[in-house]
Design a protein around this motif. Structure first.
Motif, PDB file in Angstrom:
ATOM      1  N   VAL A  39       0.846  -1.204   0.000  1.00 34.83           N
ATOM      2  CA  VAL A  39       0.000   0.000   0.000  1.00 34.83           C
ATOM      3  C   VAL A  39       0.875   1.245   0.000  1.00 34.83           C
ATOM      4  CG1 VAL A  39      -1.650   1.324   1.381  1.00 34.83           C
ATOM      5  CG2 VAL A  39      -2.003  -1.125   1.033  1.00 34.83           C
ATOM      6  N   ILE A  40       1.916   1.271   0.818  1.00 35.18           N
ATOM      7  CA  ILE A  40       2.811   2.428   0.879  1.00 35.18           C
ATOM      8  C   ILE A  40       3.525   2.622  -0.462  1.00 35.18           C
ATOM      9  CG2 ILE A  40       4.945   3.301   1.926  1.00 35.18           C
ATOM     10  CD1 ILE A  40       3.960   2.010   4.563  1.00 35.18           C
TER      11      ILE A  40
ATOM     12  N   THR B 104       2.538   1.618  -3.466  1.00 34.46           N
ATOM     13  CA  THR B 104       1.558   2.033  -4.471  1.00 34.46           C
ATOM     14  C   THR B 104       1.240   3.513  -4.340  1.00 34.46           C
ATOM     15  OG1 THR B 104       0.619  -0.193  -4.486  1.00 34.46           O
ATOM     16  CG2 THR B 104      -0.735   1.571  -5.422  1.00 34.46           C
ATOM     17  N   LEU B 105       1.009   3.982  -3.138  1.00 36.78           N
ATOM     18  CA  LEU B 105       0.696   5.400  -2.929  1.00 36.78           C
ATOM     19  C   LEU B 105       1.876   6.286  -3.307  1.00 36.78           C
ATOM     20  CD1 LEU B 105      -1.289   5.246   0.425  1.00 36.78           C
ATOM     21  CD2 LEU B 105      -2.189   5.692  -1.862  1.00 36.78           C
ATOM     22  N   THR B 106       3.081   5.874  -2.951  1.00 34.78           N
ATOM     23  CA  THR B 106       4.270   6.653  -3.301  1.00 34.78           C
ATOM     24  C   THR B 106       4.442   6.734  -4.814  1.00 34.78           C
ATOM     25  OG1 THR B 106       5.323   5.869  -1.271  1.00 34.78           O
ATOM     26  CG2 THR B 106       6.754   6.847  -2.927  1.00 34.78           C
ATOM     27  N   THR B 107       4.241   5.647  -5.512  1.00 33.35           N
ATOM     28  CA  THR B 107       4.361   5.622  -6.963  1.00 33.35           C
ATOM     29  C   THR B 107       3.312   6.520  -7.614  1.00 33.35           C
ATOM     30  OG1 THR B 107       5.195   3.368  -6.855  1.00 33.35           O
ATOM     31  CG2 THR B 107       4.423   4.142  -8.996  1.00 33.35           C
ATOM     32  N   MET B 108       2.104   6.456  -7.137  1.00 26.20           N
ATOM     33  CA  MET B 108       1.029   7.276  -7.716  1.00 26.20           C
ATOM     34  C   MET B 108       1.298   8.752  -7.508  1.00 26.20           C
ATOM     35  SD  MET B 108      -2.387   4.973  -6.974  1.00 26.20           S
ATOM     36  CE  MET B 108      -3.322   6.413  -6.669  1.00 26.20           C
ATOM     37  N   LEU B 109       1.891   9.139  -6.412  1.00 29.73           N
ATOM     38  CA  LEU B 109       2.168  10.546  -6.149  1.00 29.73           C
ATOM     39  C   LEU B 109       3.315  11.084  -6.992  1.00 29.73           C
ATOM     40  CD1 LEU B 109       1.761  10.576  -2.274  1.00 29.73           C
ATOM     41  CD2 LEU B 109       0.159  11.454  -3.991  1.00 29.73           C
ATOM     42  N   ARG B 110       4.126  10.216  -7.541  1.00 27.74           N
ATOM     43  CA  ARG B 110       5.264  10.645  -8.357  1.00 27.74           C
ATOM     44  C   ARG B 110       4.975  10.665  -9.851  1.00 27.74           C
ATOM     45  NH1 ARG B 110      10.754   8.180  -5.838  1.00 27.74           N
ATOM     46  NH2 ARG B 110      10.398   8.836  -3.706  1.00 27.74           N
TER      47      ARG B 110
END
Length: 191
Positions: free
Chosen positions: A24-25, A27-33
């Protein structure tokens, strides 16, 4: 409370929960970049501007190169393609002529591309640099008194254009060996 202690005591459940949390962490980090789509539109506009500068044959040549490697391409201008190779953008991409055009352009690319970045600033006035093209044809690069690049006697029109990680110099002629020059000459034409 009893369900929570069972998860902590069961190593499989604990590791699964830990892996899920990391997923989850990540995935969220990738989406924000992810890049902003408006930035991509601006880049696309500059590519259209470069397409106008290097022409249809230039685009064809650049599409033949890999995007992940740096090259320097001494690209003939549209005028040079027409004058020296008898290739006209209005009819060279139609029907059966397309295969012939592709063959000629790919051969010219072999004479014109060097597998390294060479910007005009790195060529000193009065000094000659020699590099092998991807076909093994030796290119002698220098600067003339006007500050233009000269490669095997052919002067540049525009220098230091950027395309796909490569440096492009638009030349007022076609770089080719004597054998290829003879094969593209027409009857009655002298060098």
């Amino acid at each position: 409370m009893g369900g929570r202690t069972r998860v902590l005591r069961n190593p499989i459940a604990f590791v699964s929960g830990l892996v899920f949390g990391c997923f989850v962490i990540l995935t969220l980090t990738t989406m924000l970049r992810l890049p902003d789509p408006t930035t991509r539109a601006t880049t696309h506009h500059s590519n259209n501007h470069n397409k106008l500068l290097i022409g249809k044959f230039g685009e064809m040549m650049m599409e033949m190169l890999p995007e992940d490697l740096a090259f320097t391409v001494f690209l003939p201008s549209e005028k040079a393609f027409k004058r020296d190779l008898r290739l006209d953008p209005s009819d060279s991409f139609m029907g059966e002529k397309m295969n012939d055009t592709y063959a000629v352009v790919s051969r010219v690319l072999g004479f014109s591309a060097v597998p390294r970045s060479i910007v005009s600033e790195t060529v000193a006035f009065g000094k000659e640099m020699s590099y092998d093209s991807i076909s093994g044809f030796v290119l002698h690069i220098s600067k003339d008194e006007d500050g233009r690049l000269v490669v095997n006697g052919v002067r540049s029109e525009r220098v230091d254009l950027r395309r796909k990680g490569s440096v492009v110099h638009v030349m007022d002629g076609v770089l080719m060996d004597a054998e290829f020059r003879q094969s593209v000459q027409y009857d009655g034409e002298e060098d």
